[in-house]
Each structure stands twice: as C-alpha cells, then as structure tokens.
Design a protein around this motif. Structure first.
Motif, PDB file in Angstrom:
ATOM      1  N   GLU A 106       0.812  -1.208   0.000  1.00  0.00           N
ATOM      2  CA  GLU A 106       0.000   0.000   0.000  1.00  0.00           C
ATOM      3  C   GLU A 106       0.852   1.267   0.000  1.00  0.00           C
ATOM      4  OE1 GLU A 106      -3.158  -0.172  -0.427  1.00  0.00           O
ATOM      5  OE2 GLU A 106      -3.208  -2.328  -0.250  1.00  0.00           O
ATOM      6  N   SER A 107       2.139   1.127  -0.220  1.00  0.00           N
ATOM      7  CA  SER A 107       3.008   2.285  -0.082  1.00  0.00           C
ATOM      8  C   SER A 107       2.727   3.367  -1.100  1.00  0.00           C
ATOM      9  CB  SER A 107       4.464   1.844  -0.189  1.00  0.00           C
ATOM     10  OG  SER A 107       4.690   1.155  -1.388  1.00  0.00           O
ATOM     11  N   ASN A 108       2.088   3.027  -2.210  1.00  0.00           N
ATOM     12  CA  ASN A 108       1.824   4.014  -3.244  1.00  0.00           C
ATOM     13  C   ASN A 108       0.400   4.536  -3.216  1.00  0.00           C
ATOM     14  OD1 ASN A 108       1.159   1.300  -4.033  1.00  0.00           O
ATOM     15  ND2 ASN A 108       0.568   2.126  -6.009  1.00  0.00           N
ATOM     16  N   VAL A 109      -0.393   4.133  -2.238  1.00  0.00           N
ATOM     17  CA  VAL A 109      -1.786   4.568  -2.150  1.00  0.00           C
ATOM     18  C   VAL A 109      -1.863   5.874  -1.374  1.00  0.00           C
ATOM     19  CG1 VAL A 109      -4.055   4.008  -1.223  1.00  0.00           C
ATOM     20  CG2 VAL A 109      -2.688   2.228  -2.313  1.00  0.00           C
ATOM     21  N   ARG A 110      -2.642   6.848  -1.896  1.00  0.00           N
ATOM     22  CA  ARG A 110      -2.782   8.146  -1.245  1.00  0.00           C
ATOM     23  C   ARG A 110      -4.142   8.231  -0.568  1.00  0.00           C
ATOM     24  NH1 ARG A 110      -1.640   8.867  -6.332  1.00  0.00           N
ATOM     25  NH2 ARG A 110      -3.651   9.823  -6.755  1.00  0.00           N
ATOM     26  N   PHE A 111      -4.168   8.837   0.611  1.00  0.00           N
ATOM     27  CA  PHE A 111      -5.427   9.097   1.304  1.00  0.00           C
ATOM     28  C   PHE A 111      -5.154  10.146   2.363  1.00  0.00           C
ATOM     29  CE2 PHE A 111      -3.438   5.203   2.871  1.00  0.00           C
ATOM     30  CZ  PHE A 111      -3.113   5.574   4.161  1.00  0.00           C
ATOM     31  N   THR A 112      -6.206  10.823   2.787  1.00  0.00           N
ATOM     32  CA  THR A 112      -6.041  11.841   3.830  1.00  0.00           C
ATOM     33  C   THR A 112      -6.019  11.167   5.196  1.00  0.00           C
ATOM     34  OG1 THR A 112      -8.418  12.175   4.102  1.00  0.00           O
ATOM     35  CG2 THR A 112      -7.304  13.500   2.415  1.00  0.00           C
ATOM     36  N   GLU A 113      -5.438  11.859   6.173  1.00  0.00           N
ATOM     37  CA  GLU A 113      -5.441  11.337   7.539  1.00  0.00           C
ATOM     38  C   GLU A 113      -6.877  11.165   8.030  1.00  0.00           C
ATOM     39  OE1 GLU A 113      -3.103  13.688  10.152  1.00  0.00           O
ATOM     40  OE2 GLU A 113      -1.229  13.351   9.056  1.00  0.00           O
ATOM     41  N   ARG A 114      -7.731  12.135   7.685  1.00  0.00           N
ATOM     42  CA  ARG A 114      -9.129  12.069   8.117  1.00  0.00           C
ATOM     43  C   ARG A 114      -9.820  10.833   7.548  1.00  0.00           C
ATOM     44  NH1 ARG A 114     -13.496  16.920   8.504  1.00  0.00           N
ATOM     45  NH2 ARG A 114     -15.370  15.659   8.659  1.00  0.00           N
ATOM     46  N   VAL A 144     -19.931  21.909  -3.254  1.00  0.00           N
ATOM     47  CA  VAL A 144     -19.088  20.713  -3.349  1.00  0.00           C
ATOM     48  C   VAL A 144     -17.677  21.016  -2.845  1.00  0.00           C
ATOM     49  CG1 VAL A 144     -18.046  19.044  -4.921  1.00  0.00           C
ATOM     50  CG2 VAL A 144     -20.434  19.705  -5.225  1.00  0.00           C
ATOM     51  N   LYS A 145     -17.114  22.152  -3.220  1.00  0.00           N
ATOM     52  CA  LYS A 145     -15.761  22.498  -2.762  1.00  0.00           C
ATOM     53  C   LYS A 145     -15.710  22.682  -1.247  1.00  0.00           C
ATOM     54  CE  LYS A 145     -13.877  24.592  -6.959  1.00  0.00           C
ATOM     55  NZ  LYS A 145     -13.315  25.815  -7.582  1.00  0.00           N
ATOM     56  N   ASP A 146     -16.755  23.322  -0.684  1.00  0.00           N
ATOM     57  CA  ASP A 146     -16.793  23.496   0.772  1.00  0.00           C
ATOM     58  C   ASP A 146     -16.836  22.149   1.483  1.00  0.00           C
ATOM     59  OD1 ASP A 146     -16.679  26.226   0.552  1.00  0.00           O
ATOM     60  OD2 ASP A 146     -18.848  26.541   0.774  1.00  0.00           O
ATOM     61  N   LYS A 147     -17.621  21.218   0.937  1.00  0.00           N
ATOM     62  CA  LYS A 147     -17.717  19.893   1.564  1.00  0.00           C
ATOM     63  C   LYS A 147     -16.405  19.122   1.415  1.00  0.00           C
ATOM     64  CE  LYS A 147     -22.717  19.165   1.534  1.00  0.00           C
ATOM     65  NZ  LYS A 147     -22.800  18.933   2.993  1.00  0.00           N
ATOM     66  N   LEU A 189     -14.114  17.609   4.501  1.00  0.00           N
ATOM     67  CA  LEU A 189     -13.684  16.212   4.570  1.00  0.00           C
ATOM     68  C   LEU A 189     -12.167  16.073   4.523  1.00  0.00           C
ATOM     69  CD1 LEU A 189     -16.400  14.582   2.287  1.00  0.00           C
ATOM     70  CD2 LEU A 189     -16.230  14.460   4.769  1.00  0.00           C
ATOM     71  N   GLY A 190     -11.457  17.194   4.623  1.00  0.00           N
ATOM     72  CA  GLY A 190     -10.005  17.139   4.738  1.00  0.00           C
ATOM     73  C   GLY A 190      -9.253  17.113   3.428  1.00  0.00           C
ATOM     74  N   VAL A 191      -9.919  17.411   2.304  1.00  0.00           N
ATOM     75  CA  VAL A 191      -9.232  17.435   1.016  1.00  0.00           C
ATOM     76  C   VAL A 191      -8.400  18.713   0.919  1.00  0.00           C
ATOM     77  CG1 VAL A 191      -9.540  17.566  -1.490  1.00  0.00           C
ATOM     78  CG2 VAL A 191     -10.948  16.008  -0.122  1.00  0.00           C
ATOM     79  N   GLY A 192      -7.116  18.555   0.658  1.00  0.00           N
ATOM     80  CA  GLY A 192      -6.216  19.698   0.653  1.00  0.00           C
ATOM     81  C   GLY A 192      -6.351  20.604  -0.552  1.00  0.00           C
ATOM     82  N   HIS A 193      -6.713  20.024  -1.704  1.00  0.00           N
ATOM     83  CA  HIS A 193      -6.795  20.804  -2.941  1.00  0.00           C
ATOM     84  C   HIS A 193      -8.117  20.524  -3.650  1.00  0.00           C
ATOM     85  CE1 HIS A 193      -2.579  21.938  -2.517  1.00  0.00           C
ATOM     86  NE2 HIS A 193      -2.308  20.677  -2.249  1.00  0.00           N
ATOM     87  N   PRO A 194      -9.209  21.066  -3.155  1.00  0.00           N
ATOM     88  CA  PRO A 194     -10.518  20.806  -3.776  1.00  0.00           C
ATOM     89  C   PRO A 194     -10.605  21.281  -5.219  1.00  0.00           C
ATOM     90  CG  PRO A 194     -10.679  22.527  -2.097  1.00  0.00           C
ATOM     91  CD  PRO A 194      -9.327  21.923  -1.967  1.00  0.00           C
ATOM     92  N   ASP A 195      -9.784  22.271  -5.600  1.00  0.00           N
ATOM     93  CA  ASP A 195      -9.811  22.749  -6.978  1.00  0.00           C
ATOM     94  C   ASP A 195      -9.310  21.694  -7.960  1.00  0.00           C
ATOM     95  OD1 ASP A 195     -10.825  25.223  -6.288  1.00  0.00           O
ATOM     96  OD2 ASP A 195      -8.850  26.132  -6.026  1.00  0.00           O
TER      97      ASP A 195
END
Length: 753
Positions: free
Chosen positions: A4-12, A481-484, A488-494
């Motif tokens: 799983e070393s290449n899988v990305r996910f947020t801490e949240r 959608v961007k606010d949500k 949810l901890g997304v760093g770059h909603p854009d």
C-alpha cells in the motif's frame, strides 16, 4: 513488504475508515447456534463440562472441541511498527488488527491481536509462552532487532506450537521465491551465485539465512550494514551479524557489488546508486525492498542496466515482494497438520511452491485483473497476491514439508482431498472483487458521481480518486461541493472536476439530446431545459451519454424506482438486453445472487428466462459455477396456484435453448437451499444447493433481499444493475461510502457486462 506504499489518502479518511460503524477492524462471532436455552446449556454450563473432561484426559482433544487448531495470536510490543519505529504497544494495535484481518481474508485463519507493553525480552518470552494453551500458533510482528531474534528462538524452543516472526521470515520466503525464478531465467545455479545483502535487520538476516538454506554457499554472501561490509574480525558485531561474517577484502557496498549476481536490499531509500550497478555481473538480479521507497526504483535500475531483473516491495512496479503471499498460507498448512514448529524445511518448501506457482500459466481471472495476460518472465517472477491458487498450493507444500521433517502431529492422508478442502474455505467472490479493484486501477476510468453534494457520495468519490481508481466527475453546485471537500479534509478541492448546469459547456448539447429523445413522449422544450437545469440524475446521465464520463453512480437521495425513471429519460437498455437488478449476499464461504430485485414487478416467462441467464453469467464472472433455482411458495406444484405459469414457461424456454448451467423450479427456498430438504426430490436437476435465486416478482425479491441484508449478518453488494447501454449503478438510499465505492468500481469494470 507492504503493498500500500503508493496509495494516497487523507489522515481524516484513514481515521474515518477505522472508526466508522464498529470501531476497529475485527469482531468475535459465535460459530454455533446461540438462540435457545438448550443451545446456551450446551455452549456453557452444564454441557461444557463434557469437552472439559475430555481435554483433561487427552490434551489433543482441544483441537477437536475448541477453536485452538485454527487460532493464531498476532503479538507485538510496538518497537518496530512498519516504517514508523518504536511507538509503543498500544499504537501497534491497528497494525496487528490489520494482520489478523489478512489471516482471515486470505487463508480462513482466525486470529486475535495481542499487544504487550514491555520491551524486556525475558518478560515478553514468559508472557507469550504462557499463552500456548490458547492458540494453535504465534505470529510475532513489529518487534525490533536484535531482541526479536532472542524472543523467537527461545519461544520456538519452549513452545510446542508454530512460532514465526513474520517481519523476518515472511519477506525472506517471498524474496527467496523470486530469486529462484530470477536464477532460472538467467541460467544461474543457486550454488554459484554471488549475493550482496544491504541491511542487517531482522528481514535482511532472515533473507540471508534462507537463501543459504536454498543452497547459496555461505562464502558467496556478503552482508553490509550502516558501517559497511560485515567481515570476519570486525569489531563490535553481535552474534547474529557475526554468524554471516565472511573473509573478504571488501569494506564497502560499492566494492562488494563488483561482479555480484544478486543485490538484496532491505535498507533505505536511495542506498543503491545507479553507478554501483555498472560493475555487477551480466543480467543482475536486483531486489530493492526498502519500505516504503526502494533503494533504487525499477526505472532507474533499468536505465543503468537494461538487462536487470528488478523486484521491489511496491504494488505499482512489477515483481512485488509482498508478505501476504506467505504468512497466511504458511500458518494454514502448519495448523492443518498440527505442526509443533515452523522450521527451515517448511519455509524452503513455501518458497519453492510460490516460485513454481509463478511459472504456471496465469488463470484468466488473474490476467483480467491486470488487463493483460501475464506469463512467467522478467516482469513476472512472483505471483500476484490475490492469485486464488495460493490457497491450494502453498499450505499443501508447507504441510508436506512438516510431515517429512517430523513436526506434524496430524499427517494428511489424501492431499487431493486436502487441496479441495482448502479451496472450499474461501469465497471466490472476495478474490474476484479484489481482482476487479486491480483491473480498474490498471485501467483508470472517469466515473460520474451524480449527487456530489451528499457526504456519503463525496467520501466514495474521494476514495475513488485517492486509491488510484480513476477520475471522479462530480455533479453538484460548485461552491457547495468544494466546501464539503474542505470539510472532509481534502487539501486541494480545486483539483476535482465539478459539473453543474450553471456553467457546464455541455448544457446546450444535453438539451438537444433530450429534446430529440423526449419530444414524442409529451415533453416540451422548456420541460427538457428544466430537467437539465434541476435534475442531477438526468444531467449526470446526459454527461455519460455525451462521453464526458465512462460510468455513473447515483441513487443516494431518491428512491430506486424514481432514480431509474430519471436515468431512463436519457439512457436506453443495451441492444437486446433487459435491465434488472441483482443483490449479492456474500457470506464466509458462499455467495448467493438474488434477481430481479429492482425493476420488473411481474416478469413474464421470457423475462424470467433472460434474468436467469444474465444472473448466471454474472455469477460466473464473480467466480461461481451457477446453480439456478426459480423460487416460489410452491415446490413442484405443491401447493398449486395461479402464479406458477411464468416460472414453468421460463423453465421451458431454458430447456429449449439448452443451457450450460444447472437450473430448476418452481421451488420453495428450503428445497433450493437446504440439502436435507433437497433429498426429498431426487428428480431435481440441482446437484447442490442453489446459489442463484430467481424470484417470480419484484415484491418478493425486494423484500427477501432487504430482510436477508438486515437479519442475515452477511455482506451485501448492490443492487447491481445489468443491461443498460452505458455503465450505470444505482445505490440504495441507505448506502454508506464503501457501498458506493464498490458499485462505482463495478460500474468502471468489465465484470457487470
């Protein structure tokens, strides 16, 4: 090594996964009935006294009357957690729970995690040794070196059950399998190769010991640590390093690699410069297994040495060294013969079995997961972690080695029957779904998430993107959608692609498309514009029709029937197909497919026949040989009734077309599923309980599916929608994010068809 070393996910997202629903990743369930007072009396007092006395008289009876024989303890003190270091016993618990889940998932071994709050080897040894009556095996995990060597060796001597420190031996066994095959491909003999090991921790020294057991001479292996080559006479070497010291003039890794055939790296990122490869022998074998980043990446290694064979611990490169190929199946084989130890002979047997499996023709279902037909070669020297044959091949090899080496207390008499038993332990649906996920990851898709303002849908979309399955196309009001996403901890909603009617460049094309379709169905142009502007399902389906996405998932905000009507305004059935829904109930060893649970209130005989054929095909794609039962309140005309004719008509149609699967009806559920009841009907064409249930009407099908989901305690997938011109999945309003993600992946895959 981790995959799983290449899988990305947020801490949240990681914290949400571990906390949602029941906290953690494991639970204990009863394997015997507990419904009545008699059940409880047998389970506990006074009935339990009988097996207690039997075990007191004969200790081996514990394997017959308790779960000991299929129970492994995963034990750690948290001093070497993954790549995180010494964070303590409690912090290691999520990892140990995860290891327990892998035991169950891959080999049907029950497992309990135990975290011990001590760094004193003697205290750990005493605590673990006292657990022998409880468990059939001990898996030590994430204990730092050199203490792990002392703990494992002492426990192996004291305990009469298998003990293995997987950090050492798991990596070693898989790496050894790869080396066997790499040597075959390059026409080398193990007795002739020159090996350099970089790293002297638990895994590195275990790899060193195992390749010597395979036949590599002691003097042909040079081990390096942070101070350089481990040579005879070097100061301050502990007993474990000094056991692998050799007479050599070399003092650095660079010097040791001159003329070397094999590099085994279990050290750190970047520890193998490209320049060092230039002096290695022809067709060098490079195992760069540092976690999470290898000593050298395969592209870098290939740039320096195009003739190299390269393996890493990562799933995004070929030849992944992954412990899950080994430890579940090694313990499975050891438990099944009641082995008193996991010895060197069993580890060598496992390595050879894994290597041999990679040389066999790859099954279609595994090849499909990769999107190409892998065959044994330089980029396929180690089997895929989800190759279903691992469960049959590796435990059998380990069990036989245990018998041959004299540590088996319950030898296997019929290995053909044993392999069949191993195969039946696992539900193929789980394996196939894993392959579906890999297939989508290999061929990422653009999936439209129609209700992206809803948190459940948005969580699934985030996971779809972060886990590398493709691009989520979000439908909703952009600002909301961007606010949500931020919440949810997304760093770059854009970075997310969002579509809505206010600014989409596709609105005009959608209006034309829908007006052409609906103008003769009572819709005016203004009605179509209103639909595009205000109906997210119609808007999303139009995006799909226009090719903006490859698949679509929706349904969380409206009832299924209403959502289906919205989608059908835009999309048709596939040519010659009948849209309908299937609920998939997944138990430990079995899967049952229920259809049609979503679309047809009173299907005709012709429709029932199509539903049966399509569901049987879907069952096959999920790894099952279909046995179809047309269920009813009546079993072969008893009692009689007016609703039986469509079923009988469907049977007649299937008879005329001569199907390749078993089918029978009309049958009550007990006659279709209960072997003892089935015996009353010797003329039945079903050779075993049905796994595909075709219902006579929507009411009974939908009620049955939802009842079984709520009361049955099994995992439910779906409903899965088949038969549409474009891949669309409609989730139930009660779905949670993992349900949505699963259906999004099915929509993006080939398995729905």
């Amino acid at each position: 090594m981790s995959d799983e070393s290449n899988v990305r996910f947020t801490e949240r997202e990681a914290l949400f996964y571990h906390s949602t629903g029941r906290a953690g990743k494991i639970e204990i369930i009863a394997s015997k009935p507990m419904a009545t007072q008699r059940d409880l009396s047998l389970a506990y007092s006074p009935g339990v006294a009988v097996p207690v006395e039997a075990i007191a008289s004969d200790a081996s009876c514990a394997y017959d009357y308790t779960a000991k024989g299929n129970l492994v303890a995963v034990i750690s003190n948290g001093t070497a957690i993954l790549g995180l270091g010494n964070l303590g016993a409690l912090a290691s618990k999520p990892v140990m729970e995860g290891k327990s889940v892998l035991f169950k998932r891959f080999a049907d071994v029950d497992s309990i995690d135990i975290e011990l709050d001590s760094e004193d080897p003697d205290a750990l040894i005493e605590a673990i040794a006292m657990m022998e009556p409880s468990f059939g095996g001990i898996n030590l995990e994430d204990i730092k070196a050199p203490e792990c060597f002392v703990i494992e060796q002492t426990l192996r001597e004291r305990m009469n059950i298998p003990v293995m420190h997987d950090d050492q031996h798991g990596t070693a066994i898989i790496a050894a399998a790869g080396i066997i095959n790499a040597c075959l491909l390059t026409n080398r003999k193990l007795s002739d190769i020159k090996v350099v090991v970089n790293g002297a921790g638990a895994s590195a020294l275990a790899c060193t010991a195992l390749i010597k057991s395979l036949g590599v001479p002691h003097d042909n292996v040079t081990v390096c640590d942070r101070s350089g080559v481990i040579y005879r006479g070097r100061d301050r070497l502990d007993q474990w390093k000094s056991a692998h010291a050799v007479d050599t003039p070399h003092r650095t890794l660079e010097e040791a690699l001159v003329g070397a055939d094999v590099f085994l790296g279990l050290s750190a990122k970047g520890a193998l410069p490209k320049a060092y490869l230039m002096t290695m022998a022809a067709e060098p074998i490079i195992f760069a297994m540092a976690n999470p980043d290898p000593e050298i990446t395969p592209p870098e290694a290939k740039e320096a040495r195009p003739d190299a064979i390269v393996a890493t611990g990562r799933s995004d490169y070929p030849n992944q060294v992954n412990n899950v190929l080994g430890f579940p199946f090694i313990f499975r084989g050891a438990l099944d013969v009641r082995a008193t130890a996991i010895n060197e002979e069993m580890k060598v047997a496992a390595a050879h079995a894994i290597a041999e499996l990679a040389r066999m023709q790859v099954p279609e279902e595994v090849a499909a997961a990769y999107g190409k037909n892998h065959s044994f070669g330089r980029e396929y020297i180690i089997p895929a972690p989800f190759d279903p044959r691992l469960m049959e091949v590796v435990p059998a090899a380990v069990a036989k080695a245990a018998m041959d080496s004299g540590v088996a207390q319950k030898p296997i008499e019929d290995f053909d029957a044993y392999r069949l038993q191993l195969k039946s332990r696992l539900n193929p649906t789980t394996s196939v779904l894993t392959q579906v996920y890999a297939q989508v990851k290999e061929h990422p898709k653009r999936v439209i998430f129609a209700e992206a303002e809803d948190e459940v849908i948005l969580r699934a979309a985030i996971q779809f993107r972060d886990f590398g399955y493709g691009t989520p196309v979000l439908v909703g009001r952009t600002d909301i959608v961007k606010d949500k996403l931020k919440e949810l901890g997304v760093g770059h909603p854009d970075a997310y692609e969002i579509h809505n009617a206010a600014d989409s460049p596709h609105v005009e094309a959608m209006g034309s498309l829908l007006y052409d379709r609906l103008q003769r169905r009572g819709y005016l142009e203004r009605d179509v514009k209103r639909m595009v502007n205000h109906d997210r399902n119609a808007f999303a389906a139009a995006l799909l029709k226009l090719g903006v996405g490859d698949a679509m998932v929706t349904g969380i905000t409206r009832p299924y029937a209403q959502t289906m009507r919205d989608v059908r305004h835009v999309l048709d059935a596939a040519p010659g197909r009948l849209p309908f829904g299937i609920h998939v109930l997944v138990a430990k060893n079995t899967t049952v497919f229920l259809a049609d649970t979503t679309c047809h209130e009173r299907p005709t005989a012709e429709e029932l026949a199509v539903i049966a054929k399509e569901t049987a095909g879907f069952a096959r794609r999920l790894g099952h040989e279909p046995r179809v039962a047309f269920v009813s309140y009546s079993t072969f005309g008893n009692p009689t009734g007016k609703w039986l004719e469509p079923i009988r008509g469907a049977i007649s149609i299937l008879d005329q077309e001569k199907q390749s699967f078993e089918y029978e009806g009309e049958m009550a559920p007990d006659a279709a599923l209960n072997p003892s009841v089935m015996k009353r009907y010797p003329f039945s064409r079903l050779t075993a309980p049905a796994n595909v249930l075709i219902f006579p009407g929507l009411q009974s099908a939908n009620i049955a599916a939802k009842l079984l989901k709520e009361l049955g305690g099994n995992a439910t997938i779906g409903p899965v929608l088949l038969g549409m011109e474009k891949p669309v999945q409609i989730v139930p309003m009660t779905a949670i994010a993992p349900d949505v993600l699963t259906l999004a992946l099915l929509a993006a895959s080939d398995v729905v068809g």
